[in-house]
Design a protein around this motif. Structure first.
Motif, short mmCIF file in Angstrom:
data_model
loop_
_atom_site.label_atom_id
_atom_site.label_comp_id
_atom_site.label_asym_id
_atom_site.label_seq_id
_atom_site.Cartn_x
_atom_site.Cartn_y
_atom_site.Cartn_z
N LEU A 66 -42.07 8.17 28.83
CA LEU A 66 -42.85 6.98 28.46
C LEU A 66 -44.12 6.78 29.28
N GLN A 67 -44.21 7.40 30.43
CA GLN A 67 -45.36 7.18 31.32
C GLN A 67 -46.70 7.51 30.66
N PRO A 68 -46.83 8.64 29.93
CA PRO A 68 -48.13 8.91 29.30
C PRO A 68 -48.52 7.85 28.27
N LEU A 69 -47.55 7.30 27.57
CA LEU A 69 -47.84 6.24 26.59
C LEU A 69 -48.28 4.97 27.29
N LEU A 70 -47.62 4.65 28.39
CA LEU A 70 -47.99 3.48 29.17
C LEU A 70 -49.37 3.67 29.80
N GLU A 71 -49.61 4.87 30.30
CA GLU A 71 -50.92 5.17 30.88
C GLU A 71 -52.02 5.06 29.83
N ASN A 72 -51.75 5.53 28.60
CA ASN A 72 -52.73 5.38 27.53
C ASN A 72 -53.03 3.91 27.25
N ALA A 73 -51.99 3.07 27.26
CA ALA A 73 -52.20 1.64 27.04
C ALA A 73 -53.12 1.07 28.11
#
Length: 188
Positions: A66-73
């Motif tokens: 999930l970290q890359p998705l959170l980072e994108n946000a």
């Protein structure tokens, strides 16, 4: 400062682990530390919430899913916004699926532009030794989304990732059928 150092040490320990899988609870704890550090950076421009019930915390997930998705946000939605924004991670059972959702009310994206960046990322990652791949690691690209999709394939061939605009929100949503779910055997 102590809290920030504590969060940073947890982040580093988690990232440097060689384990491919973790529990959803440990992944959420890692993301909480990540968001605490981002909160220091953005102060009042960022608020966040993580919702994950206790019965879901022992579900086995690929580490750093999930970290890359959170980072994108953060990078693509909240950082460019001049207004206060929020980010919400929701882990829930919905119908016959485990749903992992990251929603933010940042600046959003154009669907056509996003799809083009994703195609470019897929092409770039096909040749990881190329100059384009090395340059992509220094730029804001969609390679993170590509790697999330690859980690999902590791988890289940039935897992899906959808990224969309929903009114004022940008929503990244992972769905996996509950019959594909396995649980950690140790306490989480």
């Amino acid at each position: 400062l102590n809290s920030a150092l504590y969060s940073l040490s947890h982040l580093l320990r988690y990232v440097l682990s060689k384990e491919q899988y973790t529990s959803l609870g440990q992944e959420c704890a890692f993301l909480e530390d990540y968001l605490k550090l981002q909160k220091l950076r953005f102060a009042d421009r960022l608020s966040y919430k993580i919702t994950c019930t206790d019965d879901l915390r022992s579900i086995r997930v690929p580490r750093l899913l999930l970290q890359p998705l959170l980072e994108n946000a953060i990078i693509h939605g909240i950082e460019p916004s001049e207004s206060p924004c929020y980010c919400h991670l929701i882990c829930e059972k919905k119908q016959n699926n485990l749903m992992l959702t990251i929603a933010d009310n940042g600046v959003g994206f154009c669907q056509d532009e996003f799809e083009q960046k994703l195609k470019e990322a897929i092409a770039i990652t096909a040749t990881p030794n190329s100059a384009a791949f090395r340059a992509s690691t220094r730029e804001k690209t969609s390679i993170g989304i590509y790697y999330v999709q690859e980690r999902l394939k590791m988890w289940s061939d039935k897992a899906t990732l959808q990224i969309r605009r929903d009114g004022e929100l940008t929503v990244a949503e992972i769905a996996i059928p509950l019959e594909e779910i396995s649980y950690e055997t140790s306490d989480c």
